[in-house]
Design a protein around this motif. Structure first.
Motif, PDB file in Angstrom:
ATOM      1  N   PHE A 138       0.840  -1.192   0.000  1.00  0.00           N
ATOM      2  CA  PHE A 138       0.000   0.000   0.000  1.00  0.00           C
ATOM      3  C   PHE A 138       0.881   1.250   0.000  1.00  0.00           C
ATOM      4  O   PHE A 138       2.028   1.228   0.473  1.00  0.00           O
ATOM      5  CB  PHE A 138      -0.897   0.044   1.245  1.00  0.00           C
ATOM      6  CG  PHE A 138      -2.003  -0.977   1.250  1.00  0.00           C
ATOM      7  CD1 PHE A 138      -3.291  -0.624   0.888  1.00  0.00           C
ATOM      8  CD2 PHE A 138      -1.745  -2.299   1.612  1.00  0.00           C
ATOM      9  CE1 PHE A 138      -4.314  -1.556   0.899  1.00  0.00           C
ATOM     10  CE2 PHE A 138      -2.765  -3.236   1.632  1.00  0.00           C
ATOM     11  CZ  PHE A 138      -4.053  -2.867   1.265  1.00  0.00           C
ATOM     12  N   SER A 139       0.334   2.338  -0.522  1.00  0.00           N
ATOM     13  CA  SER A 139       1.023   3.623  -0.419  1.00  0.00           C
ATOM     14  C   SER A 139       0.887   4.139   1.006  1.00  0.00           C
ATOM     15  O   SER A 139      -0.024   3.743   1.743  1.00  0.00           O
ATOM     16  CB  SER A 139       0.404   4.628  -1.398  1.00  0.00           C
ATOM     17  OG  SER A 139      -0.972   4.810  -1.106  1.00  0.00           O
ATOM     18  N   THR A 140       1.779   5.008   1.439  1.00  0.00           N
ATOM     19  CA  THR A 140       1.724   5.554   2.793  1.00  0.00           C
ATOM     20  C   THR A 140       0.735   6.719   2.858  1.00  0.00           C
ATOM     21  O   THR A 140       0.412   7.350   1.846  1.00  0.00           O
ATOM     22  CB  THR A 140       3.105   6.043   3.255  1.00  0.00           C
ATOM     23  OG1 THR A 140       3.555   7.069   2.363  1.00  0.00           O
ATOM     24  CG2 THR A 140       4.097   4.895   3.263  1.00  0.00           C
ATOM     25  N   ALA A 141       0.248   6.986   4.050  1.00  0.00           N
ATOM     26  CA  ALA A 141      -0.651   8.115   4.282  1.00  0.00           C
ATOM     27  C   ALA A 141      -0.118   8.907   5.467  1.00  0.00           C
ATOM     28  O   ALA A 141       0.296   8.321   6.480  1.00  0.00           O
ATOM     29  CB  ALA A 141      -2.076   7.636   4.560  1.00  0.00           C
ATOM     30  N   THR A 142      -0.109  10.212   5.343  1.00  0.00           N
ATOM     31  CA  THR A 142       0.435  11.081   6.391  1.00  0.00           C
ATOM     32  C   THR A 142      -0.586  12.148   6.760  1.00  0.00           C
ATOM     33  O   THR A 142      -1.289  12.681   5.904  1.00  0.00           O
ATOM     34  CB  THR A 142       1.729  11.764   5.926  1.00  0.00           C
ATOM     35  OG1 THR A 142       2.695  10.764   5.605  1.00  0.00           O
ATOM     36  CG2 THR A 142       2.302  12.654   7.013  1.00  0.00           C
ATOM     37  N   GLN A 143      -0.659  12.428   8.038  1.00  0.00           N
ATOM     38  CA  GLN A 143      -1.577  13.449   8.524  1.00  0.00           C
ATOM     39  C   GLN A 143      -0.883  14.302   9.583  1.00  0.00           C
ATOM     40  O   GLN A 143      -0.232  13.774  10.483  1.00  0.00           O
ATOM     41  CB  GLN A 143      -2.829  12.799   9.128  1.00  0.00           C
ATOM     42  CG  GLN A 143      -3.860  13.798   9.613  1.00  0.00           C
ATOM     43  CD  GLN A 143      -5.102  13.128  10.175  1.00  0.00           C
ATOM     44  OE1 GLN A 143      -5.783  13.674  11.027  1.00  0.00           O
ATOM     45  NE2 GLN A 143      -5.411  11.930   9.696  1.00  0.00           N
ATOM     46  N   GLY A 144      -0.995  15.593   9.455  1.00  0.00           N
ATOM     47  CA  GLY A 144      -0.450  16.501  10.450  1.00  0.00           C
ATOM     48  C   GLY A 144      -1.537  16.931  11.415  1.00  0.00           C
ATOM     49  O   GLY A 144      -2.687  17.156  11.027  1.00  0.00           O
ATOM     50  N   ILE A 145      -1.201  17.018  12.700  1.00  0.00           N
ATOM     51  CA  ILE A 145      -2.178  17.451  13.699  1.00  0.00           C
ATOM     52  C   ILE A 145      -1.551  18.517  14.585  1.00  0.00           C
ATOM     53  O   ILE A 145      -0.354  18.480  14.883  1.00  0.00           O
ATOM     54  CB  ILE A 145      -2.686  16.280  14.565  1.00  0.00           C
ATOM     55  CG1 ILE A 145      -1.528  15.602  15.317  1.00  0.00           C
ATOM     56  CG2 ILE A 145      -3.437  15.262  13.734  1.00  0.00           C
ATOM     57  CD1 ILE A 145      -2.007  14.585  16.344  1.00  0.00           C
ATOM     58  N   ASP A 146      -2.359  19.482  14.996  1.00  0.00           N
ATOM     59  CA  ASP A 146      -1.948  20.514  15.932  1.00  0.00           C
ATOM     60  C   ASP A 146      -2.734  20.350  17.221  1.00  0.00           C
ATOM     61  O   ASP A 146      -3.965  20.173  17.186  1.00  0.00           O
ATOM     62  CB  ASP A 146      -2.192  21.910  15.362  1.00  0.00           C
ATOM     63  CG  ASP A 146      -1.272  22.236  14.189  1.00  0.00           C
ATOM     64  OD1 ASP A 146      -0.070  21.927  14.293  1.00  0.00           O
ATOM     65  OD2 ASP A 146      -1.761  22.773  13.181  1.00  0.00           O
ATOM     66  N   ILE A 147      -2.043  20.406  18.350  1.00  0.00           N
ATOM     67  CA  ILE A 147      -2.687  20.273  19.654  1.00  0.00           C
ATOM     68  C   ILE A 147      -2.347  21.504  20.491  1.00  0.00           C
ATOM     69  O   ILE A 147      -1.180  21.781  20.749  1.00  0.00           O
ATOM     70  CB  ILE A 147      -2.224  18.995  20.383  1.00  0.00           C
ATOM     71  CG1 ILE A 147      -2.530  17.758  19.542  1.00  0.00           C
ATOM     72  CG2 ILE A 147      -2.894  18.891  21.746  1.00  0.00           C
ATOM     73  CD1 ILE A 147      -2.036  16.463  20.164  1.00  0.00           C
ATOM     74  N   ASP A 148      -3.369  22.247  20.875  1.00  0.00           N
ATOM     75  CA  ASP A 148      -3.191  23.400  21.752  1.00  0.00           C
ATOM     76  C   ASP A 148      -3.356  22.958  23.196  1.00  0.00           C
ATOM     77  O   ASP A 148      -4.401  22.402  23.567  1.00  0.00           O
ATOM     78  CB  ASP A 148      -4.210  24.485  21.415  1.00  0.00           C
ATOM     79  CG  ASP A 148      -3.986  25.094  20.045  1.00  0.00           C
ATOM     80  OD1 ASP A 148      -2.856  25.560  19.792  1.00  0.00           O
ATOM     81  OD2 ASP A 148      -4.925  25.092  19.227  1.00  0.00           O
ATOM     82  N   LEU A 149      -2.337  23.192  24.005  1.00  0.00           N
ATOM     83  CA  LEU A 149      -2.372  22.769  25.404  1.00  0.00           C
ATOM     84  C   LEU A 149      -2.105  23.935  26.336  1.00  0.00           C
ATOM     85  O   LEU A 149      -1.407  24.887  25.990  1.00  0.00           O
ATOM     86  CB  LEU A 149      -1.330  21.679  25.668  1.00  0.00           C
ATOM     87  CG  LEU A 149      -1.532  20.303  25.028  1.00  0.00           C
ATOM     88  CD1 LEU A 149      -0.388  19.384  25.429  1.00  0.00           C
ATOM     89  CD2 LEU A 149      -2.865  19.702  25.449  1.00  0.00           C
ATOM     90  N   SER A 150      -2.662  23.811  27.530  1.00  0.00           N
ATOM     91  CA  SER A 150      -2.338  24.711  28.628  1.00  0.00           C
ATOM     92  C   SER A 150      -1.671  23.864  29.702  1.00  0.00           C
ATOM     93  O   SER A 150      -2.192  22.803  30.072  1.00  0.00           O
ATOM     94  CB  SER A 150      -3.607  25.367  29.180  1.00  0.00           C
ATOM     95  OG  SER A 150      -3.302  26.198  30.283  1.00  0.00           O
ATOM     96  N   SER A 151      -0.520  24.274  30.174  1.00  0.00           N
ATOM     97  CA  SER A 151       0.227  23.456  31.128  1.00  0.00           C
ATOM     98  C   SER A 151      -0.548  23.286  32.435  1.00  0.00           C
ATOM     99  O   SER A 151      -1.222  24.196  32.914  1.00  0.00           O
ATOM    100  CB  SER A 151       1.599  24.084  31.414  1.00  0.00           C
ATOM    101  OG  SER A 151       1.455  25.395  31.913  1.00  0.00           O
ATOM    102  N   ASP A 152      -0.463  22.078  32.981  1.00  0.00           N
ATOM    103  CA  ASP A 152      -1.100  21.749  34.251  1.00  0.00           C
ATOM    104  C   ASP A 152      -0.097  21.909  35.391  1.00  0.00           C
ATOM    105  O   ASP A 152       1.115  22.014  35.173  1.00  0.00           O
ATOM    106  CB  ASP A 152      -1.635  20.318  34.229  1.00  0.00           C
ATOM    107  CG  ASP A 152      -2.694  20.123  33.159  1.00  0.00           C
ATOM    108  OD1 ASP A 152      -3.629  20.936  33.107  1.00  0.00           O
ATOM    109  OD2 ASP A 152      -2.576  19.153  32.380  1.00  0.00           O
TER     110      ASP A 152
END
Length: 233
Positions: A196-210
């Motif tokens: 199979f061909s590869t699939a790539t996905q970018g994700i952004d996660i906004d966090l506030s430090s605990d």
């Protein structure tokens, strides 16, 4: 309002007592009784018994009376023994590493941290849109492969038939200078499979430090990403 399952303490206690009894005349089949194995047995039993939730002192009294039921005790003890035998004969290759990391993790200095959600997704066959098994998935940032919270979470990880092509990652917490710092993290997730061909996905996660590191995860702390679809070459 705090909702709590009293069976967690009850089962954990029965697991500890059963291991203690077995260790008095340790049978040959009991190859290991480390903390990792005990947690696996506890999880096995809890997935097979009915929970007993409480939200008040009255609930605690009612449920405590329920827990002294002889039939319930016998059923739990039977499941504990079954779980111990299954875990002892199917040890995870890294179970000793997990046990050591649990100890080291408890010794790590706690403090303000960016705590990541459990990231889950599914790999699909682009021709049938059925879950794709035996796919390899990895998650990276700009420095390379992300370190996971502990070695029970693999990176890269694989998809299996039993989990319907679903994968999950729990990135390791990152120390922050103080609490309530907002920061955006960018990750790249790549899925590949033979033929199979590869699939790539970018994700952004906004966090506030605990104020401290989270050492346990829950369904409320999770992020489901879009399906990764692979097409045959």
């Amino acid at each position: 309002m705090n909702v709590h399952n009293l069976m967690e303490e009850y089962v954990a206690e029965r697991v500890e007592e059963t291991y203690a009894q077995l260790n008095k005349n340790r049978p040959e089949w009991l190859t290991c009784d480390c903390e990792s194995c005990r947690l696996d047995v506890t999880s096995y039993v809890l997935n097979k018994v009915h929970p007993h939730y409480i939200v008040s002192g009255r609930g605690a009294i009612y449920t405590a009376q329920t827990l002294v039921d002889k039939q319930l005790s016998a059923d739990v003890d039977a499941l504990v023994m079954d779980g111990i035998r299954k875990v002892a004969t199917n040890l995870r290759p890294d179970h000793k590493i997990i046990a050591v990391q649990t100890i080291l993790g408890d010794q790590e200095e706690d403090g303000p941290s960016f705590n990541f959600p459990v990231i889950t997704g599914t790999v699909l066959n682009g021709a049938t849109f059925e879950p794709l098994v035996n796919a390899s998935i990895e998650i990276k940032d700009k420095t390379g492969l992300l370190q996971m919270q502990d070695s029970s979470w693999s990176n890269p990880c694989n998809t299996f038939k039993s989990t319907n092509g679903t994968f999950s990652f729990w990135p390791k917490s990152i120390t922050a200078g103080r609490g309530n710092i907002c920061k955006k993290f960018h990750f790249t997730i790549t899925a590949s499979a033979e033929g199979f061909s590869t699939a790539t996905q970018g994700i952004d996660i906004d966090l506030s430090s605990d104020s401290s590191k989270k050492k346990q995860f829950g369904s409320t702390l999770s992020l489901k990403i879009q399906d990764l679809i692979l097409f045959k070459n």
